[in-house]
Design an enzyme around this catalytic site. Structure first.
Site, PDB file in Angstrom:
ATOM      1  N   SER A  94      67.326  41.123  11.855  1.00 52.81           N
ATOM      2  CA  SER A  94      67.694  42.265  11.013  1.00 52.81           C
ATOM      3  C   SER A  94      68.158  41.751   9.667  1.00 52.81           C
ATOM      4  CB  SER A  94      68.820  43.056  11.682  1.00 52.81           C
ATOM      5  OG  SER A  94      69.346  43.978  10.752  1.00 52.81           O
TER       6      SER A  94
ATOM      7  N   HIS B 288      63.341  43.345  11.141  1.00 49.94           N
ATOM      8  CA  HIS B 288      63.998  44.642  11.375  1.00 49.94           C
ATOM      9  C   HIS B 288      64.682  45.093  10.084  1.00 49.94           C
ATOM     10  CE1 HIS B 288      65.858  47.619  14.115  1.00 49.94           C
ATOM     11  NE2 HIS B 288      66.975  47.451  13.427  1.00 49.94           N
TER      12      HIS B 288
ATOM     13  N   ASP C 205      67.034  48.059   8.436  1.00 52.40           N
ATOM     14  CA  ASP C 205      67.970  49.146   8.758  1.00 52.40           C
ATOM     15  C   ASP C 205      68.186  50.070   7.569  1.00 52.40           C
ATOM     16  OD1 ASP C 205      68.884  48.611  11.500  1.00 52.40           O
ATOM     17  OD2 ASP C 205      69.587  46.709  10.651  1.00 52.40           O
TER      18      ASP C 205
ATOM     19  N   MET D  83      70.234  53.441   6.301  1.00 48.46           N
ATOM     20  CA  MET D  83      71.402  54.289   6.597  1.00 48.46           C
ATOM     21  C   MET D  83      71.621  55.261   5.439  1.00 48.46           C
ATOM     22  SD  MET D  83      73.995  51.350   7.936  1.00 48.46           S
ATOM     23  CE  MET D  83      73.429  50.045   9.042  1.00 48.46           C
TER      24      MET D  83
ATOM     25  N   HIS E 139      64.182  50.943  11.098  1.00 45.09           N
ATOM     26  CA  HIS E 139      65.114  51.708  11.948  1.00 45.09           C
ATOM     27  C   HIS E 139      65.844  52.711  11.065  1.00 45.09           C
ATOM     28  CE1 HIS E 139      69.070  51.345  14.545  1.00 45.09           C
ATOM     29  NE2 HIS E 139      68.512  52.548  14.641  1.00 45.09           N
TER      30      HIS E 139
ATOM     31  N   MET F 218      68.470  55.315  10.399  1.00 43.86           N
ATOM     32  CA  MET F 218      69.732  55.923  10.835  1.00 43.86           C
ATOM     33  C   MET F 218      70.054  56.996   9.806  1.00 43.86           C
ATOM     34  SD  MET F 218      71.527  52.378  12.003  1.00 43.86           S
ATOM     35  CE  MET F 218      70.369  51.425  11.034  1.00 43.86           C
TER      36      MET F 218
ATOM     37  N   MET G 134      70.419  51.400  21.554  1.00 46.10           N
ATOM     38  CA  MET G 134      71.484  50.814  20.735  1.00 46.10           C
ATOM     39  C   MET G 134      72.561  50.240  21.643  1.00 46.10           C
ATOM     40  SD  MET G 134      70.618  51.030  17.576  1.00 46.10           S
ATOM     41  CE  MET G 134      72.159  50.351  16.928  1.00 46.10           C
TER      42      MET G 134
ATOM     43  N   ASP H 100      69.279  46.648  20.133  1.00 47.33           N
ATOM     44  CA  ASP H 100      69.794  46.377  18.787  1.00 47.33           C
ATOM     45  C   ASP H 100      71.315  46.489  18.812  1.00 47.33           C
ATOM     46  OD1 ASP H 100      70.226  46.225  16.032  1.00 47.33           O
ATOM     47  OD2 ASP H 100      69.223  48.115  15.567  1.00 47.33           O
TER      48      ASP H 100
HETATM   49  C1  DX5 Z   1      73.383  48.395  13.266  1.00 48.41           C
HETATM   50  C2  DX5 Z   1      71.965  47.967  12.965  1.00 48.41           C
HETATM   51  C3  DX5 Z   1      71.595  46.634  13.490  1.00 48.41           C
HETATM   52  C4  DX5 Z   1      72.399  45.482  12.953  1.00 48.41           C
HETATM   53  C5  DX5 Z   1      72.546  44.501  14.073  1.00 48.41           C
HETATM   54  O1  DX5 Z   1      73.514  49.759  13.009  1.00 48.41           O
HETATM   55  O2  DX5 Z   1      71.045  48.896  13.514  1.00 48.41           O
HETATM   56  O3  DX5 Z   1      70.213  46.383  13.334  1.00 48.41           O
HETATM   57  O4  DX5 Z   1      71.806  44.818  11.873  1.00 48.41           O
HETATM   58  O5  DX5 Z   1      73.434  43.523  13.669  1.00 48.41           O
HETATM   59  P1  DX5 Z   1      74.068  42.485  14.705  1.00 48.41           P
HETATM   60  O6  DX5 Z   1      72.941  41.741  15.322  1.00 48.41           O
HETATM   61  O7  DX5 Z   1      74.943  41.679  13.827  1.00 48.41           O
HETATM   62  O8  DX5 Z   1      74.842  43.312  15.728  1.00 48.41           O
HETATM   63 ZN    ZN Z   2      68.881  48.379  13.525  1.00 46.18          ZN
END
Ligand code: DX5
Ligand code: ZN
Length: 235
Positions: free
Chosen positions: A7, A32, A34, A36, A65, A67, A138, A176
């Site tokens: 990620s 990956h 992310d 948000m 991903h 969110m 998750m 994840d």
């Molecule tokens: C959290 C993200 C993850 C995050 C994971 O909301 O969706 O993808 O980057 O990070 P680690 O591996 O540090 O938990």
């Molecule tokens: Zn993620």
């Protein structure tokens, strides 16, 4: 063999190209990404310009991903900006809204994923099972990297694994949050096929070694100690 999806949330954004090269050369299968929105989760992260730049930079499979609330508003643009797979959260809209978002992703020629927050039951995925190529469980509350793995999500993974196998569905299971070499082996033993890892991959310069440890192809000290005080063969 499990796929490893670093990620980039945990990468050094000032040197993003070099960070991507390091995980690619280290054997990463996917990247990956992310996204948000400050509403679905209490944080903001990456958006279209960075996705486009990453797409232009690498041929790695881009696992996006989302969110974000009501993701159907934006899925087409994420597909056009270079995503190979777009995952939306089951909790982010009505059932109809999520279904149409998933179908739009597929109609754009991309893979569609459905994510479940820790508090969402495994069977919330069932209404969408025909419309998804991947289910993301998750293992932390979404919104932040660097949190601890929630081992109580393992039964949920196991139930989804059984269901997918029972119906012979060609749908990947991804985890994840809080993945390290110990939790990676627990998740894989419960049926996960794609492991997302942020801080564990990017915290050390030797990305190849981190990725190999996650994949279980290289033993580290933690493996020798087992899990929760149990010897490795019982952990
Ligand atoms: C959290 C993200 C993850 C995050 C994971 O909301 O969706 O993808 O980057 O990070 P680690 O591996 O540090 O938990
Ligand atoms: Zn993620």
């Amino acid at each position: 063999m499990v796929k490893i999806a670093p990620s980039i949330l945990a990468a050094d954004f000032a040197r993003l190209g070099a960070e991507i090269d390091s995980v690619r050369e280290g054997g990463a299968d996917w990247l990956h990404f992310d996204v948000m929105d400050g509403l679905f989760v209490p944080n903001l992260s990456l958006g279209f310009p960075i996705l486009e730049a990453v797409r232009n930079y690498t041929d790695l499979f881009l696992d996006v991903h989302l969110m974000i609330r009501e993701p159907g508003r934006y899925v087409r643009r994420f597909c056009e900006s270079g995503a190979d797979l777009v995952t939306v959260h089951a909790e982010a809209d009505t059932e109809g809204g999520i279904r149409s978002a998933l179908r739009e992703i597929r109609s754009a020629g991309k893979k569609a994923g459905l994510a479940l927050k820790p508090g969402t039951a495994w069977d919330a995925a069932l209404p969408f099972i025909e419309d998804v190529d991947l289910i993301l469980v998750m293992t932390v509350e979404p919104g932040f990297g660097g949190q601890s793995f929630m081992a109580n999500m393992l039964p949920k993974l196991g139930l989804l694994r059984e269901t997918l196998d029972e119906f012979g569905l060609d749908c990947l299971l991804e985890v994840d949050g809080g993945i390290n070499s110990l939790t990676a082996s627990l998740a894989a033993a419960s049926g996960a096929q794609v492991l997302v890892a942020g801080s564990d991959v990017f915290r050390e310069a030797d990305r190849k070694s981190r990725i190999e440890q996650l994949r279980g192809t290289k033993k580290d000290d933690a493996d020798q100690e087992g899990v929760g005080g149990l010897p490795p063969e019982e952990a």
